[in-house]
Design a protein around this motif. Structure first.
Motif, PDB file in Angstrom:
ATOM      1  N   PRO A 171      -3.952   7.367   6.911  1.00 47.66           N
ATOM      2  CA  PRO A 171      -5.043   6.440   6.590  1.00 47.66           C
ATOM      3  C   PRO A 171      -5.622   5.798   7.840  1.00 47.66           C
ATOM      4  CG  PRO A 171      -2.916   5.457   6.081  1.00 47.66           C
ATOM      5  CD  PRO A 171      -2.650   6.887   6.425  1.00 47.66           C
ATOM      6  N   ARG A 172      -6.930   5.561   7.809  1.00 50.04           N
ATOM      7  CA  ARG A 172      -7.612   4.939   8.950  1.00 50.04           C
ATOM      8  C   ARG A 172      -7.602   3.410   8.859  1.00 50.04           C
ATOM      9  NH1 ARG A 172     -11.019   8.736  11.375  1.00 50.04           N
ATOM     10  NH2 ARG A 172     -10.066  10.791  11.128  1.00 50.04           N
ATOM     11  N   TYR A 173      -7.428   2.879   7.628  1.00 54.69           N
ATOM     12  CA  TYR A 173      -7.522   1.432   7.428  1.00 54.69           C
ATOM     13  C   TYR A 173      -6.360   0.956   6.564  1.00 54.69           C
ATOM     14  CZ  TYR A 173     -12.163   2.412   9.154  1.00 54.69           C
ATOM     15  OH  TYR A 173     -13.204   2.857   9.929  1.00 54.69           O
ATOM     16  N   TYR A 174      -5.793  -0.210   6.939  1.00 61.01           N
ATOM     17  CA  TYR A 174      -4.702  -0.823   6.182  1.00 61.01           C
ATOM     18  C   TYR A 174      -5.227  -2.110   5.549  1.00 61.01           C
ATOM     19  CZ  TYR A 174      -1.282   2.144   8.648  1.00 61.01           C
ATOM     20  OH  TYR A 174      -0.562   3.208   9.146  1.00 61.01           O
ATOM     21  N   VAL A 175      -4.838  -2.350   4.290  1.00 62.24           N
ATOM     22  CA  VAL A 175      -5.280  -3.541   3.563  1.00 62.24           C
ATOM     23  C   VAL A 175      -4.091  -4.122   2.809  1.00 62.24           C
ATOM     24  CG1 VAL A 175      -6.848  -4.459   1.808  1.00 62.24           C
ATOM     25  CG2 VAL A 175      -7.592  -2.558   3.259  1.00 62.24           C
ATOM     26  N   GLY A 176      -3.878  -5.454   2.890  1.00 67.55           N
ATOM     27  CA  GLY A 176      -2.802  -6.051   2.110  1.00 67.55           C
ATOM     28  C   GLY A 176      -2.232  -7.307   2.732  1.00 67.55           C
ATOM     29  N   TYR A 177      -1.025  -7.665   2.288  1.00 69.20           N
ATOM     30  CA  TYR A 177      -0.358  -8.885   2.734  1.00 69.20           C
ATOM     31  C   TYR A 177       0.240  -8.696   4.122  1.00 69.20           C
ATOM     32  CZ  TYR A 177      -0.522 -10.026  -2.260  1.00 69.20           C
ATOM     33  OH  TYR A 177      -0.928 -10.270  -3.543  1.00 69.20           O
ATOM     34  N   GLY A 178      -0.052  -9.636   5.010  1.00 72.38           N
ATOM     35  CA  GLY A 178       0.450  -9.531   6.370  1.00 72.38           C
ATOM     36  C   GLY A 178       1.963  -9.505   6.447  1.00 72.38           C
TER      37      GLY A 178
END
Length: 410
Positions: A171-178
């Motif tokens: 994946p090129r992008y990560y999204v979510g809780y730090g």
């Protein structure tokens, strides 16, 4: 969205028009506001300035929790919408009804924030999603070209299995809780597995501390963009560039109030939001309970929105299970139990949690067994839960903060 480039005068004219419309609608069609406006002698037809909004009393979460139906417009059955619950990150889960237009506008504002981070629909993404968001621990979803990993399932063994999917999908992008991404890194590091570096990461769901941002950017070798919003869909803020956040004032009308409930233009205070788009269940002057430090817009800034220097709110400890998993929110197990106003979870041992409940007259003592069962099912590990009814929650620090999750583990 062209509105991100509006000058300040255009933004304020737009806000005035949107607030006028929602006030006229609420005063005519929503039971709670019909009664409220009558009691305070507020006539929406005479609303001429955003300053006039201060004549309307502030709205707290408890008023919504007690009687959500009073906030529903008379014409609900003619509007496409759906019921939704908040995560209970502030301790008070709410039941809300959102209509289609609100959902569409929230989606557009969210996409703009993600676009600032370089992401657009269809690009390969990895989402560390909130509990309950999946029917499997991790999976690939063709429709969004994304892979998903449930935060509740992040442990050493699952990370080992998930890593094969992560490497194959790239994946090129990560999204979510730090904090979930930091836990993922911990297991990757322990397993001596390479840590893939995305083009950017979008953080959401909890307060992003600056030291966590620095750590995330270092271990994942990327830039971290913060996205802030509520499920009530009354407020949004985001980073056009890492570490520089603005209130999206084309989505809602914000106010910052001090300790005396007086509006301030700059400085530190509680964020109050009036949403523009949810005509089915409008929330006007809604108290978010989040404390923000803000600066007025300046002509030198590319975006003429109010700048956010700091957000203080929704920063709880975490629950750590014997199996090594981490939980950051615990609203779901208590949401549908009548009479619970709010809850606080205190972990003093790796296998023991004390649950403090604030309740009203609807609560029945036999419901304590249901609370314990729901929590056991939710965490799904060998842990002991005790329930205690209290008059107030444990506070932390001099500011009177009442974290919803408190960990006393070393």
């Amino acid at each position: 969205m062209k509105s991100q480039y509006w000058d300040r005068e255009t933004i304020e004219q737009y806000q005035l028009r949107k607030v006028q419309n929602i006030l006229l609608h609420a005063g005519s069609n929503v039971p709670y506001y019909r009664d409220l406006f009558k009691s305070v002698r507020f006539d929406p037809k005479k609303f001429k300035s955003l300053k006039d909004l201060e004549r309307i009393p502030l709205l707290d979460k408890e008023s919504i929790r007690k009687n959500p139906e009073q906030f529903i417009a008379d014409h609900r059955n003619t509007i496409h919408g759906y019921w939704k619950q908040t995560t209970g990150s502030t301790g008070t889960p709410l039941k809300l009804f959102l209509d289609r237009d609100c959902h569409i506008n929230k989606y557009a504002a969210t996409l703009r924030a993600y676009h600032w981070a370089g992401y657009s629909p269809g690009k390969r993404a990895f989402l560390l999603v909130e509990p309950g968001g999946l029917n499997k621990d991790f999976r690939y979803r063709l429709t969004s070209n994304s892979i998903f990993f449930d935060t509740r399932a992040v442990n050493r063994e699952n990370v080992r299995k998930f890593y094969r999917l992560l490497k194959r999908f790239q994946p090129r992008y990560y999204v979510g809780y730090g904090r979930a991404f930091l836990l993922l890194y911990k297991y990757l590091h322990e397993l001596k597995l390479d840590v893939p570096s995305p083009r950017s990461m979008v953080h959401y769901g909890e307060n992003l501390m600056e030291n966590d941002r620095v750590k995330l950017e270092a271990v994942y070798r990327t830039k971290v963009y913060d996205f802030y919003s509520h499920r009530e869909d009354t407020v949004i803020a985001a980073d056009p560039e890492p570490g520089k956040k603005y209130l999206m004032e084309d989505f809602f009308y914000p106010e910052i109030i001090d300790d005396q409930n007086q509006p301030i233009e700059e400085g530190t205070g509680e964020l109050i939001g009036t949403g523009f788009y949810n005509y089915t269940m409008p929330l006007i002057r809604y108290k978010t309970t989040d404390i923000l430090t803000v600066k007025k817009y300046t002509e030198a800034n590319r975006y003429k929105f109010t700048q956010v220097e700091k957000i203080q709110g929704r920063m709880n400890d975490k629950i750590t299970t014997p199996g090594g998993r981490e939980f950051y929110f615990m609203g779901e197990p208590i949401f549908n139990i009548p009479g619970i106003i709010s809850a606080q979870f205190i972990q003093d041992k790796i296998d023991h949690i004390s649950i403090k409940l604030l309740t009203d007259d609807e609560f029945r003592m036999e419901s304590t067994d249901q609370v314990k069962k729901n929590c056991k099912d939710y965490i799904n590990e060998q842990m002991v839960f005790d329930v205690e009814l209290v008059d107030k929650f444990e506070e932390r620090g001099s500011g009177g903060k009442r974290p919803i999750i408190i960990s006393r583990l070393d």
